[in-house]
Design an enzyme around this catalytic site. Sequence first.
Site, PDB file in Angstrom:
ATOM      1  N   CYS A   8       0.551  -1.209  -0.132  1.00 60.45           N
ATOM      2  CA  CYS A   8       0.184  -0.439  -0.076  1.00 60.45           C
ATOM      3  C   CYS A   8       0.805   1.294  -0.137  1.00 60.45           C
ATOM      4  O   CYS A   8       1.651   1.446   1.033  1.00 60.45           O
ATOM      5  CB  CYS A   8      -0.909  -0.174   1.246  1.00 60.45           C
ATOM      6  SG  CYS A   8      -1.882   1.521   1.513  1.00 60.45           S
TER       7      CYS A   8
ATOM      8  N   CYS B  97      -0.008   6.052   7.277  1.00 65.04           N
ATOM      9  CA  CYS B  97      -1.169   5.869   7.424  1.00 65.04           C
ATOM     10  C   CYS B  97      -1.546   5.114   8.823  1.00 65.04           C
ATOM     11  O   CYS B  97      -1.128   3.978   9.172  1.00 65.04           O
ATOM     12  CB  CYS B  97      -2.117   4.978   6.948  1.00 65.04           C
ATOM     13  SG  CYS B  97      -3.623   4.713   7.130  1.00 65.04           S
TER      14      CYS B  97
ATOM     15  N   CYS C 221      -2.748  -0.220   9.065  1.00 65.58           N
ATOM     16  CA  CYS C 221      -1.471  -0.954   9.284  1.00 65.58           C
ATOM     17  C   CYS C 221      -0.146  -0.428   9.374  1.00 65.58           C
ATOM     18  O   CYS C 221       0.302   0.135   8.561  1.00 65.58           O
ATOM     19  CB  CYS C 221      -1.404  -1.598   7.639  1.00 65.58           C
ATOM     20  SG  CYS C 221      -2.850  -2.045   7.475  1.00 65.58           S
TER      21      CYS C 221
ATOM     22  N   CYS D 166      -8.166   0.989   0.035  1.00 73.06           N
ATOM     23  CA  CYS D 166      -7.898   0.574   1.475  1.00 73.06           C
ATOM     24  C   CYS D 166      -7.475  -1.185   1.174  1.00 73.06           C
ATOM     25  O   CYS D 166      -8.331  -1.882   0.861  1.00 73.06           O
ATOM     26  CB  CYS D 166      -8.023   0.803   2.306  1.00 73.06           C
ATOM     27  SG  CYS D 166      -8.115  -0.290   4.153  1.00 73.06           S
TER      28      CYS D 166
ATOM     29  N   GLN E 119     -16.834  -9.525  14.014  1.00 72.00           N
ATOM     30  CA  GLN E 119     -15.851 -10.343  13.936  1.00 72.00           C
ATOM     31  C   GLN E 119     -14.710  -9.296  11.866  1.00 72.00           C
ATOM     32  O   GLN E 119     -16.002  -9.444  11.647  1.00 72.00           O
ATOM     33  CB  GLN E 119     -15.765 -12.200  13.772  1.00 72.00           C
ATOM     34  CG  GLN E 119     -15.572 -12.391  15.202  1.00 72.00           C
ATOM     35  CD  GLN E 119     -14.253 -11.748  16.249  1.00 72.00           C
ATOM     36  OE1 GLN E 119     -13.318 -11.704  15.577  1.00 72.00           O
ATOM     37  NE2 GLN E 119     -14.751 -12.324  17.271  1.00 72.00           N
TER      38      GLN E 119
ATOM     39  N   TYR F 201     -19.316 -11.871  26.561  1.00 72.73           N
ATOM     40  CA  TYR F 201     -19.012 -11.120  26.327  1.00 72.73           C
ATOM     41  C   TYR F 201     -19.281 -11.498  25.048  1.00 72.73           C
ATOM     42  O   TYR F 201     -19.299 -11.428  23.970  1.00 72.73           O
ATOM     43  CB  TYR F 201     -17.459 -11.232  25.734  1.00 72.73           C
ATOM     44  CG  TYR F 201     -16.874 -10.561  26.883  1.00 72.73           C
ATOM     45  CD1 TYR F 201     -17.099  -8.641  28.013  1.00 72.73           C
ATOM     46  CD2 TYR F 201     -16.184 -11.473  28.235  1.00 72.73           C
ATOM     47  CE1 TYR F 201     -16.515  -8.746  28.970  1.00 72.73           C
ATOM     48  CE2 TYR F 201     -15.932 -11.002  29.403  1.00 72.73           C
ATOM     49  CZ  TYR F 201     -15.999 -10.471  29.384  1.00 72.73           C
ATOM     50  OH  TYR F 201     -15.453  -9.802  31.390  1.00 72.73           O
TER      51      TYR F 201
ATOM     52  N   GLU G   7     -23.887  -9.624  27.280  1.00 70.09           N
ATOM     53  CA  GLU G   7     -23.783  -8.634  26.126  1.00 70.09           C
ATOM     54  C   GLU G   7     -24.158  -7.353  27.051  1.00 70.09           C
ATOM     55  O   GLU G   7     -25.577  -6.994  27.207  1.00 70.09           O
ATOM     56  CB  GLU G   7     -23.699  -8.765  25.409  1.00 70.09           C
ATOM     57  CG  GLU G   7     -23.771  -7.708  24.119  1.00 70.09           C
ATOM     58  CD  GLU G   7     -22.210  -7.477  24.202  1.00 70.09           C
ATOM     59  OE1 GLU G   7     -21.435  -7.971  23.119  1.00 70.09           O
ATOM     60  OE2 GLU G   7     -22.068  -6.403  24.198  1.00 70.09           O
TER      61      GLU G   7
ATOM     62  N   ASP H 204     -15.284 -14.245  25.298  1.00 69.62           N
ATOM     63  CA  ASP H 204     -15.028 -13.176  24.595  1.00 69.62           C
ATOM     64  C   ASP H 204     -14.539 -12.046  24.817  1.00 69.62           C
ATOM     65  O   ASP H 204     -14.857 -10.658  24.661  1.00 69.62           O
ATOM     66  CB  ASP H 204     -14.894 -13.972  23.208  1.00 69.62           C
ATOM     67  CG  ASP H 204     -14.609 -12.804  21.809  1.00 69.62           C
ATOM     68  OD1 ASP H 204     -13.666 -12.355  22.076  1.00 69.62           O
ATOM     69  OD2 ASP H 204     -15.097 -12.727  20.860  1.00 69.62           O
TER      70      ASP H 204
ATOM     71  N   CYS I  40      -8.127 -10.573  21.870  1.00 71.69           N
ATOM     72  CA  CYS I  40      -7.608  -9.843  21.003  1.00 71.69           C
ATOM     73  C   CYS I  40      -6.511  -8.885  21.746  1.00 71.69           C
ATOM     74  O   CYS I  40      -6.034  -8.611  21.063  1.00 71.69           O
ATOM     75  CB  CYS I  40      -8.667  -9.012  20.538  1.00 71.69           C
ATOM     76  SG  CYS I  40      -9.674  -8.259  21.524  1.00 71.69           S
TER      77      CYS I  40
END
Length: 384
Positions: A71, A77, A80, A154, A209, A242, A265, A308, A335
């Site tokens: 990119c 940016c 990434c 993108c 996700q 979650y 949740e 999660d 994550c």
Amino acid sequence: MTATSQIQIKIEKMAIGGAGIARHDGLVIFVPQAAPEDELLVEFTAKKKNFAEARIIKILKPGPSRRDPPCKVAYICGGCNWQHLSEQEQRLQKESLVFETIKKFNPSLEFTHLPIKESPRVFRYRNRIQPKFKNGQLGFFARNSHDIVEIDDCLITEEVLTKKFPEIKKWASHQKSGEVLRLEAYISDQEEVHFSLITDVDDGVGFSQVNRFQNEDLIQTVLDWSNIESGQNHYAQVFDLYAGSGNFTIPLLNQFKASSVMAVEMNAKLVERGRAQNKEKRLSYFTSDVESYLKRAHLTENDLVVLDPPRAGTSEYIMRTLASAKPKKIIYISCHPVSLARDLKWFFDWNQKMGHNYKLSRLQTFEMFPQTDHVETIAELKVD
Ligand SMILES: C[S@@+](CC[C@H](N)C(=O)[O-])C[C@H]1O[C@@H](n2cnc3c(N)ncnc32)[C@H](O)[C@@H]1O
């Protein structure tokens, strides 16, 4: 900066947060946009007692996995931060970062560390993005800044969505505001592209996700690891903490047909979407903060708990409650390696105090976010 603040270093590996790490005169130095084994001339941008930050002045010898980012705005940016590494190197670094972080918080914890799962797509995988718009410019915030980097594509976003950029730009230019507009654009389950403003009163569609290609494997892994191994033919209760809009809840409900399933949740929009997916009486959806919910829930030794949490992880109270209740199995999807490692420490410290015998039976890293330092991990905790 003076010339004396410039030094030559060699990058050892990547760090959480995405910078490369080198050591020099007892200092750990973090260098954004570096690659493992790069030999660099760098200049300090910040110096603390035990660590420093530096920026690259010159790449003296590139490391073997460094490449030109595909990119054209990758270096400016804020999206990434690992496009300059080969995909193989990105995976290697994530795998070892997860392992080292868990070990740092839990040195004596033994576990089976399964090989990282590759993403089916390394580009064109994102189905939801939050671009910005101001003064006719559509793009993302620049790294460490609120300036907009204008884009007409993108590369990590699905093409069906990026093709809508001209339309999104035209629409945004008709919204009245001199401020930066925060937008959200996503591909719906019906394969339609939707976009809208994110405001203080409407915070968008909520969590989903973003890599639907890899998400299939993530769900399947949760289902496979949930399987009851022996001595029992079902769980009394399955808890999905979650739960979002039911990404794991509905597949778990279908897999464990004799179990009650509880989804927790706190985002009401996601709960509404989750409830709409399945009306079975076995499924109870709670709009609640997980900690408050656990204060009134009755977990048993015949239960499965899937959790999660967001990047910040859970709380000491939650991990202690789970270790005390001793459910048959716990599957933790994370994550962020640091919050996972900290939560596991809380869990195993309490496990030991209670005299329970949980093991971290397996752990696997998932490549959900190629071209960035973000990483997903699944951990299985079960009573020996
Ligand atoms: C990483 S997402 C996972 C969602 C879902 N499992 C999925 O795969 O789509 C974390 C979710 O936890 C919710 N959440 C964050 N903090 C929470 C809390 N304290 N109690 C309950 N839910 C929370 C967020 O709204 C979000 O939907």
